[in-house]
Write a protein that holds these residues in place. Structure first.
Motif, short mmCIF file in Angstrom:
data_model
loop_
_atom_site.label_atom_id
_atom_site.label_comp_id
_atom_site.label_asym_id
_atom_site.label_seq_id
_atom_site.Cartn_x
_atom_site.Cartn_y
_atom_site.Cartn_z
N GLU A 1 1.06 -1.15 -0.14
CA GLU A 1 -0.30 0.08 -0.10
C GLU A 1 0.46 1.42 0.22
N GLU A 2 2.18 1.53 -0.55
CA GLU A 2 2.65 2.21 -0.36
C GLU A 2 1.72 2.98 -1.54
N ARG A 3 2.30 4.38 -0.68
CA ARG A 3 1.84 5.85 -1.00
C ARG A 3 2.39 6.81 -2.01
N LEU A 4 2.07 7.04 -2.95
CA LEU A 4 2.57 8.25 -4.66
C LEU A 4 2.11 9.16 -4.90
N LEU A 5 3.10 10.19 -5.38
CA LEU A 5 3.05 11.62 -5.08
C LEU A 5 2.96 11.92 -6.68
N VAL A 6 2.24 11.84 -7.53
CA VAL A 6 2.69 12.17 -9.22
C VAL A 6 2.00 14.01 -8.87
N VAL A 7 3.45 14.51 -9.59
CA VAL A 7 3.73 15.53 -9.69
C VAL A 7 3.76 15.90 -11.09
N ASP A 8 2.32 16.63 -11.89
CA ASP A 8 2.91 17.13 -13.59
C ASP A 8 1.69 17.71 -14.08
N ASP A 9 1.93 19.31 -14.89
CA ASP A 9 1.05 19.59 -14.96
C ASP A 9 0.13 19.71 -16.20
#
Length: 233
Positions: A8-16
């Motif tokens: 249950e790894e928590r990922l953050l996607v940052v892209d405009d």
């Protein structure tokens, strides 16, 4: 074929770019990750403050600040440092070196293959996971393997996740020479297309942070590899 993750790894996607952001988020959720997203550097920093993250996928070109500035600020916000995988269309050697120097753990250029991207994400998560219990001591160097903390002569040393993993591997093998191929296999855990220069680069980062005075801890054995060795008393 993209397979599901059991964690249950928590990922953050940052892209405009909304299309890229939504495609990545949906693909990563299908692969079994918990995913949050952000369209700007400011939103990414807010997300890092609000929750514990296991990895950030970070576009370099953002509307409010570039990804290099975001990672600088992330390093001040997260303890231990959250791993960062850069996603960008900027593929110059200077950009790659800049990203890795600031503590990025990998660098993927657009367009990218989704299966390869997920394999790289899982490799980063494996190698930046807690490597074991207790504290490793080599000379004046102390490595808290659970807390991902490093002391050198009693002073804290800030390391990126990959720098920590490399140092941990050298410390586990203290006094024993390990080859670049062994380091690539154990620390990066996937094929770097035969390019062992990444090992030299990260060893130089460690030396700048740990080996600023004599006697040195990290030694080069030419034609073989590297060894972490406690100074003789």
């Amino acid at each position: 074929m993209i397979t599901s993750s059991s964690g249950e790894e928590r990922l953050l996607v940052v892209d405009d770019e909304p299309t890229v952001r939504e495609l990545l988020s949906a693909t990563l959720r299908f692969a079994g990750f918990t995913v949050a997203s952000a369209a700007t550097g400011g939103e990414a920093l807010d997300a890092a403050r609000a929750q514990t993250l296991d990895l950030v996928l970070l576009d370099v070109m953002l509307p409010d600040m570039d990804g290099f500035e975001v990672i600088r600020r992330l390093r001040d916000l997260t303890r231990p440092a959250v791993p960062v995988l850069f996603l960008t269309a900027r593929d110059s050697p200077e950009d790659k070196i800049n990203g890795l120097t600031l503590g990025g753990d990998d660098y993927v250029t657009k367009p990218f293959n989704l299966e390869e991207l997920i394999a790289r994400i899982r490799a980063i998560l494996r190698r930046t996971g807690s490597p074991g219990a207790d504290t490793l001591v080599v000379g004046d160097l102390e490595i808290d393997t659970e807390g991902h903390q490093v002391l050198c002569s009693g002073h804290p040393v800030r390391l990126s996740p990959t720098e920590f993993r490399l140092l941990h591997y050298l410390a586990v093998n203290a006094g024993r020479v390990v080859s670049k191929a062994q380091i690539l296999e154990r620390v990066w855990q996937y094929d770097f297309a035969g390019d062992s220069s990444i090992v030299d680069t990260y060893v130089s980062y460690l030396r700048r942070k740990l080996d600023t005075t004599d006697p040195r801890l990290i030694h080069t054995v030419h034609g073989v590899g590297y060894v972490l060795r406690a100074p003789r008393r």
